[in-house]
Design a protein around this motif. Structure first.
Motif, PDB file in Angstrom:
ATOM      1  N   GLU A  94       0.841  -1.212   0.000  1.00  0.00           N
ATOM      2  CA  GLU A  94       0.000   0.000   0.000  1.00  0.00           C
ATOM      3  C   GLU A  94       0.870   1.253   0.000  1.00  0.00           C
ATOM      4  OE1 GLU A  94      -4.056  -1.642   2.171  1.00  0.00           O
ATOM      5  OE2 GLU A  94      -2.860  -0.142   3.222  1.00  0.00           O
ATOM      6  N   THR A  97       2.204   2.105  -3.391  1.00  0.00           N
ATOM      7  CA  THR A  97       1.206   2.798  -4.215  1.00  0.00           C
ATOM      8  C   THR A  97       1.085   4.257  -3.781  1.00  0.00           C
ATOM      9  OG1 THR A  97       0.005   0.740  -4.516  1.00  0.00           O
ATOM     10  CG2 THR A  97      -1.222   2.748  -4.945  1.00  0.00           C
ATOM     11  N   MET A  98       1.114   4.460  -2.469  1.00  0.00           N
ATOM     12  CA  MET A  98       1.064   5.816  -1.936  1.00  0.00           C
ATOM     13  C   MET A  98       2.234   6.658  -2.473  1.00  0.00           C
ATOM     14  SD  MET A  98       1.130   6.716   2.112  1.00  0.00           S
ATOM     15  CE  MET A  98       2.914   6.854   2.225  1.00  0.00           C
ATOM     16  N   GLU A 124      -7.673   9.853   0.133  1.00  0.00           N
ATOM     17  CA  GLU A 124      -8.552   8.704   0.400  1.00  0.00           C
ATOM     18  C   GLU A 124      -7.737   7.434   0.623  1.00  0.00           C
ATOM     19  OE1 GLU A 124     -11.129   8.877  -2.984  1.00  0.00           O
ATOM     20  OE2 GLU A 124     -12.419  10.386  -2.053  1.00  0.00           O
ATOM     21  N   TYR A 125      -6.684   7.326  -0.150  1.00  0.00           N
ATOM     22  CA  TYR A 125      -5.825   6.152  -0.037  1.00  0.00           C
ATOM     23  C   TYR A 125      -5.129   6.108   1.335  1.00  0.00           C
ATOM     24  CZ  TYR A 125      -3.167   2.304  -1.854  1.00  0.00           C
ATOM     25  OH  TYR A 125      -2.652   1.054  -2.053  1.00  0.00           O
ATOM     26  N   HIS A 128      -7.549   5.129   4.085  1.00  0.00           N
ATOM     27  CA  HIS A 128      -7.766   3.682   4.109  1.00  0.00           C
ATOM     28  C   HIS A 128      -6.592   2.965   4.802  1.00  0.00           C
ATOM     29  CE1 HIS A 128      -8.071  -0.455   2.579  1.00  0.00           C
ATOM     30  NE2 HIS A 128      -6.818  -0.311   2.195  1.00  0.00           N
ATOM     31  N   HIS A 129      -5.389   3.334   4.408  1.00  0.00           N
ATOM     32  CA  HIS A 129      -4.178   2.721   4.958  1.00  0.00           C
ATOM     33  C   HIS A 129      -4.081   2.964   6.475  1.00  0.00           C
ATOM     34  CE1 HIS A 129       0.034   1.399   4.961  1.00  0.00           C
ATOM     35  NE2 HIS A 129       0.301   2.460   5.691  1.00  0.00           N
TER      36      HIS A 129
END
Ligand SMILES: [Fe+2]
Ligand SMILES: [Fe+2]
Length: 164
Positions: A94, A97-98, A124-125, A128-129
């Protein structure tokens, strides 16, 4: 009161008020999360390009340093303590991707809707993380015998080096 007595009194007050030198590991990570969340909220309200760019610059630095400290210090310690084979690897993926999202906005001048969209998706990412860290990783990490104070000290030191 003599000068010496005053000094002693001042010292005592200072000692009482002084916060612990380091936060424990989880408190430190939570404080970072809260800071970044506040910066994203500020971005939502920002209108000028210069303000947006300044906020994004701070957000990217904060997130990059936070992710690096987690990956170098916190994640390996938790992974070993939990004998984990999924939680930490997923968190690392994750964060990769961030970082890819960060590379699309860091140092880029705001140029309209696509820029705003990238920041929004990053926000938003990250949300979530962070939720997964708060609800899954941290409770499990706390249940181990990890010395969170020592880990926090190590992380604070690394963070200071990276921020310098
Ligand atoms: Fe993380
Ligand atoms: Fe985190």
């Amino acid at each position: 009161m003599t000068t010496a007595a005053k000094k002693t009194a001042a010292k005592t007050t200072a000692a009482k008020k002084a916060p612990p030198k380091f936060k424990d590991a989880i408190a430190m990570l939570r404080a970072d999360h809260a800071k970044v969340s506040g910066l994203f909220a500020e971005f939502e309200k920002a209108r000028s390009s210069s303000k947006k760019m300044a906020l994004v610059s701070t957000i990217c630095t904060e997130l990059s340093v936070h992710a690096q400290v987690e990956e170098e210090v916190f994640y390996p310690a938790v992974k070993a303590a939990l004998k984990d084979k999924s939680l930490i690897p997923e968190a690392v993926v994750e964060q990769a991707t961030m970082k890819a999202l960060i590379s699309q906005i860091e140092g880029v001048a705001p140029d309209g809707e696509m820029y705003d969209a990238r920041v929004k998706v990053l926000a938003e990412y990250v949300k979530h993380h962070v939720k997964e860290e708060h609800t899954e990783m941290f409770p499990r990490a706390k249940a181990t015998r990890l010395d969170m104070a020592a880990l926090g000290a190590q992380m604070a030191q690394r963070k200071a080096e990276l921020m310098a």
